[in-house]
Design a protein around this motif. Structure first.
Motif: not given
Length: 156
Positions: A17-29
């Motif tokens: 919701q914050e930023d769906a375009g961020q990397s999968l690495d960032e979401i996982a972190r």
């Protein structure tokens, strides 16, 4: 229908919701997990319909859509055929950002984005030409205070 989610799902959804375009690495972190389990969880949430897509949030005013109207609609007709005609009229108009059927004195509320009051009048005239409406009240938003707030996914 409410879906049960755990803390990792909650963190993933908040990050999206914050930023769906961020990397999968960032979401996982942010979720405190690794890429593959996070990717699998995202796919599961997409398949269940919990995640319905990804979009870019555009600045309406920067693109010339400086006027936002909330349109309150009352109708004296509640037949399925009228509702279908009304829905077709709304779907044909890209100015309609949101439409809600309400409980209470007002039957529907629309959020309409247009360039100016003249553009709103054209929208209004086209709408009442296409569908019989008992009463229409338009409210001009003077200032957008909150927009695109994420769902409050915290437990409690």
């Amino acid at each position: 229908m409410s879906v049960r989610i755990d803390e990792i799902d909650r963190k993933i959804l908040m990050a999206l919701q914050e930023d769906a375009g961020q990397s999968l690495d960032e979401i996982a972190r942010k979720a405190g997990s690794s890429k593959t389990p996070v990717w699998n969880r995202i796919q599961k949430m997409k398949k269940s319909g919990m995640i319905q897509g990804q979009t870019a949030v555009l600045d309406a005013e920067a693109l010339g859509f400086e006027s936002c109207f909330f349109v309150l609609i009352r109708t004296s007709q509640h037949a399925a055929s009228w509702k279908e005609q009304f829905m077709n009229a709304l779907n044909a108009r890209p100015e309609v950002m949101e439409a809600h059927r309400l409980a209470g004195d007002i039957d529907y509320i629309l959020k309409v984005r247009v360039t100016n009051a003249r553009a709103y009048d054209k929208f209004y005239q086209a709408l009442i030409d296409d569908v019989d409406i008992y009463n229409v009240t338009a409210l001009l938003s003077m200032e957008e205070i909150i927009n695109n707030r994420p769902l409050p996914l915290r437990e409690g």
